[in-house]
Design a protein around this motif. Structure first.
Motif, PDB file in Angstrom:
ATOM      1  N   LEU A  85       1.055  -1.104   0.455  1.00  0.00           N
ATOM      2  CA  LEU A  85       0.098   0.436   0.052  1.00  0.00           C
ATOM      3  C   LEU A  85       1.275   1.483   0.135  1.00  0.00           C
ATOM      4  O   LEU A  85       0.488   2.244  -0.409  1.00  0.00           O
ATOM      5  N   ILE A  86       2.101   1.186   0.772  1.00  0.00           N
ATOM      6  CA  ILE A  86       3.206   2.510   0.642  1.00  0.00           C
ATOM      7  C   ILE A  86       3.374   2.555  -0.945  1.00  0.00           C
ATOM      8  O   ILE A  86       3.743   4.088  -1.469  1.00  0.00           O
ATOM      9  N   VAL A  87       3.540   1.199  -1.270  1.00  0.00           N
ATOM     10  CA  VAL A  87       4.269   2.172  -2.710  1.00  0.00           C
ATOM     11  C   VAL A  87       3.395   1.870  -4.220  1.00  0.00           C
ATOM     12  O   VAL A  87       2.827   3.223  -4.407  1.00  0.00           O
ATOM     13  N   LEU A  88       1.725   2.328  -3.945  1.00  0.00           N
ATOM     14  CA  LEU A  88       1.285   2.550  -4.591  1.00  0.00           C
ATOM     15  C   LEU A  88       1.035   3.852  -4.023  1.00  0.00           C
ATOM     16  O   LEU A  88       0.198   5.365  -5.092  1.00  0.00           O
ATOM     17  N   ALA A  89       0.929   4.588  -3.111  1.00  0.00           N
ATOM     18  CA  ALA A  89       0.477   5.592  -1.474  1.00  0.00           C
ATOM     19  C   ALA A  89       1.237   6.544  -2.321  1.00  0.00           C
ATOM     20  O   ALA A  89       0.584   7.762  -2.682  1.00  0.00           O
ATOM     21  N   GLU A  90       2.875   6.069  -2.623  1.00  0.00           N
ATOM     22  CA  GLU A  90       3.953   7.173  -3.220  1.00  0.00           C
ATOM     23  C   GLU A  90       3.623   7.153  -4.488  1.00  0.00           C
ATOM     24  O   GLU A  90       4.802   8.391  -5.234  1.00  0.00           O
ATOM     25  N   LYS A  91       2.856   6.353  -5.309  1.00  0.00           N
ATOM     26  CA  LYS A  91       2.937   6.704  -6.736  1.00  0.00           C
ATOM     27  C   LYS A  91       1.769   7.967  -7.253  1.00  0.00           C
ATOM     28  O   LYS A  91       2.106   8.623  -8.299  1.00  0.00           O
ATOM     29  N   LEU A  92       0.762   8.732  -5.524  1.00  0.00           N
ATOM     30  CA  LEU A  92      -0.075   9.270  -6.059  1.00  0.00           C
ATOM     31  C   LEU A  92       1.257  10.795  -6.695  1.00  0.00           C
ATOM     32  O   LEU A  92       2.439  10.904  -5.417  1.00  0.00           O
ATOM     33  N   PRO A  93       0.968  11.685  -7.255  1.00  0.00           N
ATOM     34  CA  PRO A  93       2.213  12.699  -7.793  1.00  0.00           C
ATOM     35  C   PRO A  93       2.141  13.839  -6.523  1.00  0.00           C
ATOM     36  O   PRO A  93       1.520  13.881  -5.943  1.00  0.00           O
ATOM     37  N   LEU A  94       3.565  14.221  -6.611  1.00  0.00           N
ATOM     38  CA  LEU A  94       3.503  15.462  -5.572  1.00  0.00           C
ATOM     39  C   LEU A  94       3.232  16.672  -6.238  1.00  0.00           C
ATOM     40  O   LEU A  94       2.549  17.786  -5.420  1.00  0.00           O
TER      41      LEU A  94
ATOM     42  N   ILE B  50      -7.537  13.242  -0.401  1.00  0.00           N
ATOM     43  CA  ILE B  50      -7.084  12.693  -1.146  1.00  0.00           C
ATOM     44  C   ILE B  50      -7.902  13.665  -2.463  1.00  0.00           C
ATOM     45  O   ILE B  50      -7.149  14.027  -3.361  1.00  0.00           O
ATOM     46  N   LYS B  51      -8.959  12.227  -2.331  1.00  0.00           N
ATOM     47  CA  LYS B  51      -9.723  13.002  -3.672  1.00  0.00           C
ATOM     48  C   LYS B  51     -10.139  13.878  -4.036  1.00  0.00           C
ATOM     49  O   LYS B  51     -10.401  14.798  -4.500  1.00  0.00           O
ATOM     50  N   LEU B  52     -10.971  13.866  -2.327  1.00  0.00           N
ATOM     51  CA  LEU B  52     -11.665  15.043  -2.628  1.00  0.00           C
ATOM     52  C   LEU B  52     -10.936  16.356  -2.859  1.00  0.00           C
ATOM     53  O   LEU B  52     -10.988  17.488  -3.828  1.00  0.00           O
ATOM     54  N   ARG B  53     -10.189  17.062  -2.178  1.00  0.00           N
ATOM     55  CA  ARG B  53      -8.412  17.885  -2.318  1.00  0.00           C
ATOM     56  C   ARG B  53      -8.208  17.831  -3.721  1.00  0.00           C
ATOM     57  O   ARG B  53      -7.872  18.965  -4.073  1.00  0.00           O
TER      58      ARG B  53
ATOM     59  N   TYR C 260      -4.075  18.276  -0.509  1.00  0.00           N
ATOM     60  CA  TYR C 260      -3.877  17.343  -0.937  1.00  0.00           C
ATOM     61  C   TYR C 260      -2.580  16.769  -0.604  1.00  0.00           C
ATOM     62  O   TYR C 260      -2.045  15.231   0.158  1.00  0.00           O
ATOM     63  N   LEU C 261      -1.445  17.594  -0.496  1.00  0.00           N
ATOM     64  CA  LEU C 261       0.222  16.853   0.258  1.00  0.00           C
ATOM     65  C   LEU C 261      -0.305  16.322   1.636  1.00  0.00           C
ATOM     66  O   LEU C 261       0.521  15.551   1.957  1.00  0.00           O
ATOM     67  N   ALA C 262      -1.328  17.366   1.610  1.00  0.00           N
ATOM     68  CA  ALA C 262      -1.090  16.922   3.818  1.00  0.00           C
ATOM     69  C   ALA C 262      -2.199  15.637   3.720  1.00  0.00           C
ATOM     70  O   ALA C 262      -1.399  14.515   4.422  1.00  0.00           O
TER      71      ALA C 262
END
Length: 124
Positions: free
Chosen positions: A32-41, A86-89, A98-100
């Motif tokens: 799950l961390i690997v997938l979460a880190e795919k979310l763009p910065l 994340i989705k809402l922001r 979103y970043l928070a």
């Protein structure tokens, strides 16, 4: 002697269960961390995070019940809230929110991973 064998059997079963649970929780947390880190910065309003978000939400839905059983409802709720946020922001264009939320999600998953792994820090 029978009582000793029964007690030893229970000890082996419980130890095996604890080890299996630890390995499973650590492995799933890592995934799950690997997938979460795919979310763009960074992103623009035209960027679409739906595929990444959908993959993460699908994996989280598989992992949610074990987290509730073995870790606690609070961490499961924190992760669920962060996913929704994340989705809402992102959809509203709020980059700082979103970043928070992304950081909170990764931090919570990392805390689960570290608390479930067999290391000196998690044992003592």
């Amino acid at each position: 002697m029978k009582a000793f064998i029964v007690a030893l059997s229970f000890f082996i079963v419980i130890t095996t269960f604890v080890i299996f649970t630890s390995i499973y929780m650590t492995s799933e947390s890592n995934d799950l961390i690997v997938l979460a880190e795919k979310l763009p910065l960074t992103f623009s309003k035209t960027d679409d995070i739906t595929p990444i978000y959908t993959d993460f939400a699908r994996e989280w839905n598989k992992f949610r019940a074990p987290v509730r059983y073995f870790i606690g409802h609070t961490d499961a709720d924190t992760i669920g809230d962060a996913i929704d946020e994340i989705k809402l922001r992102h959809d509203s264009g709020d980059i700082s929110g979103y970043l928070a939320a992304r950081a909170k999600l990764i931090s919570t998953l990392d805390r689960i991973r570290s608390s479930e792994s067999f290391t000196a820090d998690s044992l003592f």
